[in-house]
Design a protein around this motif. Structure first.
Motif, mmCIF file in Angstrom:
data_model
loop_
_atom_site.group_PDB
_atom_site.id
_atom_site.type_symbol
_atom_site.label_atom_id
_atom_site.label_comp_id
_atom_site.label_asym_id
_atom_site.label_seq_id
_atom_site.Cartn_x
_atom_site.Cartn_y
_atom_site.Cartn_z
ATOM 1 N N LEU A 73 0.828 -1.208 0.000
ATOM 2 C CA LEU A 73 0.000 0.000 0.000
ATOM 3 C C LEU A 73 0.866 1.262 0.000
ATOM 4 C CD1 LEU A 73 -2.317 -2.023 0.657
ATOM 5 C CD2 LEU A 73 -3.213 -0.290 2.232
ATOM 6 N N GLY A 74 2.009 1.193 0.662
ATOM 7 C CA GLY A 74 2.848 2.379 0.751
ATOM 8 C C GLY A 74 3.724 2.618 -0.454
ATOM 9 N N THR A 116 -6.866 5.155 0.532
ATOM 10 C CA THR A 116 -7.686 4.310 1.404
ATOM 11 C C THR A 116 -7.536 2.818 1.100
ATOM 12 O OG1 THR A 116 -9.583 4.525 -0.076
ATOM 13 C CG2 THR A 116 -9.393 6.137 1.719
ATOM 14 N N GLY A 117 -6.625 2.492 0.198
ATOM 15 C CA GLY A 117 -6.418 1.097 -0.149
ATOM 16 C C GLY A 117 -5.338 0.973 -1.201
ATOM 17 N N GLU A 124 -9.481 -8.097 1.822
ATOM 18 C CA GLU A 124 -9.500 -7.539 0.470
ATOM 19 C C GLU A 124 -8.133 -6.988 0.077
ATOM 20 O OE1 GLU A 124 -11.109 -4.015 3.025
ATOM 21 O OE2 GLU A 124 -11.101 -6.227 3.064
ATOM 22 N N TRP A 125 -7.346 -6.608 1.065
ATOM 23 C CA TRP A 125 -5.986 -6.148 0.785
ATOM 24 C C TRP A 125 -5.034 -7.330 0.622
ATOM 25 C CZ3 TRP A 125 -5.459 -1.811 5.065
ATOM 26 C CH2 TRP A 125 -6.274 -0.729 4.713
ATOM 27 N N GLU A 138 -5.540 -9.405 -2.608
ATOM 28 C CA GLU A 138 -5.133 -8.738 -3.842
ATOM 29 C C GLU A 138 -3.613 -8.556 -3.901
ATOM 30 O OE1 GLU A 138 -5.138 -6.888 -7.552
ATOM 31 O OE2 GLU A 138 -6.489 -8.283 -6.526
ATOM 32 N N VAL A 139 -2.977 -8.269 -2.780
ATOM 33 C CA VAL A 139 -1.519 -8.140 -2.774
ATOM 34 C C VAL A 139 -0.876 -9.475 -3.139
ATOM 35 C CG1 VAL A 139 0.508 -7.751 -1.304
ATOM 36 C CG2 VAL A 139 -1.446 -6.198 -1.177
ATOM 37 N N ALA A 140 -1.395 -10.566 -2.584
ATOM 38 C CA ALA A 140 -0.863 -11.888 -2.917
ATOM 39 C C ALA A 140 -1.044 -12.194 -4.394
ATOM 40 C CB ALA A 140 -1.542 -12.956 -2.069
ATOM 41 N N ARG A 141 -2.215 -11.872 -4.933
ATOM 42 C CA ARG A 141 -2.480 -12.138 -6.347
ATOM 43 C C ARG A 141 -1.595 -11.279 -7.239
ATOM 44 N NH1 ARG A 141 -4.172 -10.280 -10.687
ATOM 45 N NH2 ARG A 141 -4.454 -8.214 -9.742
#
Length: 398
Positions: A37-38, A58-59, A347-348, A351-354
């Motif tokens: 995210l950062g 926000t995401g 949801e984070w 998606e980060v893993a994918r």
């Protein structure tokens, strides 16, 4: 202020996992999510971030520059869209070292195992969208360890001397805290030892304190206050002063929205980089007993301001700007360790893993298994010492 989840129980009711495994997953998955995210807003100010994204992040968001391949030729990386950065790549590399050694690590293990991992095995690099040696993604301060240890044959205990002083070692020290779960003093000492191969001065100190904070978050009744208490108890010199100043400022806020500017003002006297993150001052990143890296105190301050809540703490870290991927990596790791895997928004993490093509849970499971083995070895070593000391003193064990 958002209400933080209660500390993880001995067993997570949703997964049936023991608290060690659950908190390890919270820690490493939380760190990776914070990193992803950062990443796309790293190096910018809160005002620039707001202007670029039409408000607070926000995401998961896309790259800051649409032309990310050429916008910054020194760093032609696809930051954003759920891609983890070198913070996570280095963290997972350290997990793999623990999997090989299956015991406490020292600086020689960095030379013997981490460096070969970085230069010997191609892996999927999300920001390069290709398989490559991790060496080709890590930044200059991390490439230093390869130059010094592999090519220079420097004593690993001293190889960090001469490197720029930054958060490069601290950013991947969460595994040390997990292996020493519940024992911040041991995590601090181990991180100081192994990070000597990479960093010196307050960069090395921050590595020790961050590992200690992660270990402290695993204590069964841990709170944000107890984690910060252990960090302050162990930290030295400018690192301690910076944490104290930032946390004093953070205690006045409930949430990150109004805290970002005051926290930056609190850490500024200790930060050698200066107000323009992209154009450090001439005195930046030099050894000092008076200064501190910015990332760790801010991570702890935002943890405090947000009451340990994962979502608020990580989003505060992201919207702080500057080196926000490392700040969010650290704050996400500590918050995740405090509350377990369920605290990390699915949801984070999904998606980060994918997007990064990484199994974010496997390193945590592997490291928790190593932690159990190391604890068993520590207990056997401690009992042998107790028996030897009892023989020497004539005092029976009891």
């Amino acid at each position: 202020m958002q209400t933080a989840p209660e500390p993880a129980p001995a067993q997570d009711p949703a997964t049936g996992n023991a608290a060690l495994e659950d908190r390890a997953a919270g820690c490493l998955v939380g760190a990776a999510v914070g990193d992803a995210l950062g990443g796309p807003v790293e190096g910018w100010t809160p005002e620039q971030i707001t202007a670029r994204h039409g408000g607070r992040v926000t995401g998961i968001v896309g790259p800051f520059h649409e032309d990310w391949r050429t916008a910054r030729p020194i760093a032609p990386f696809h930051k954003g869209d759920g891609h983890v950065t070198d913070d996570t790549l280095m963290t997972h590399a350290l997990v793999r070292v623990y999997e090989k050694v299956r015991d406490h690590l020292d600086a020689f293990d960095i030379a013997d195992h981490l460096v070969p991992d970085l230069i010997g095995t191609p892996r999927w690099i999300p920001e390069l969208e290709d398989e490559a040696l991790p060496l080709h993604r890590i930044f200059l301060a991390e490439k230093w360890i390869v130059a010094r240890l592999h090519y220079g044959h420097i004593d690993p205990r001293e190889a960090g001397v001469g490197n720029i002083v930054n958060c490069g070692a601290a950013m991947y020290m969460a595994p040390v805290g997990i292996v020493n779960a519940g024992h911040p003093d041991r995590a601090y000492a181990e991180a100081l030892d192994l990070s000597g191969a990479h960093q010196s001065s307050y960069g090395r100190e921050a590595a020790g304190v961050f590992a200690a904070a992660v270990a402290a978050a695993f204590v069964p009744d841990a709170t944000v206050g107890s984690v910060i208490g252990h960090a302050l108890r162990l930290a030295k010199d400018g690192t301690r002063a910076a944490i104290e100043a930032v946390c004093e400022a953070a205690a006045l806020y409930t949430g990150f929205e109004s805290a970002l500017a005051p926290l930056r003002a609190a850490v500024a006297p200790f930060d050698t980089v200066g107000p323009d993150y992209r154009n450090p001052s001439l005195g930046a990143r030099r050894p000092s007993r008076l200064h501190s890296i910015e990332e760790l105190p801010i991570a702890l301050g935002l943890l405090l301001a947000c009451g340990g809540d994962f979502r608020g703490t990580v989003l505060g870290s992201v919207n702080y700007g500057r080196d926000c991927d490392s700040i969010a990596t650290m704050s996400g790791a500590i918050s995740g360790a405090l509350h377990g895997a369920a605290a990390v928004p699915a949801e984070w993490s999904t998606e980060v893993a994918r997007a990064s093509r990484l199994d974010l849970h496997a390193p945590a499971a592997a490291l928790a298994a190593v932690a159990r083995e190391v604890f068993a070895r520590d207990r056997a070593r401690r009992r042998a010492h107790e028996q030897a000391f009892a023989t020497l003193t004539g005092v029976a064990e009891g």
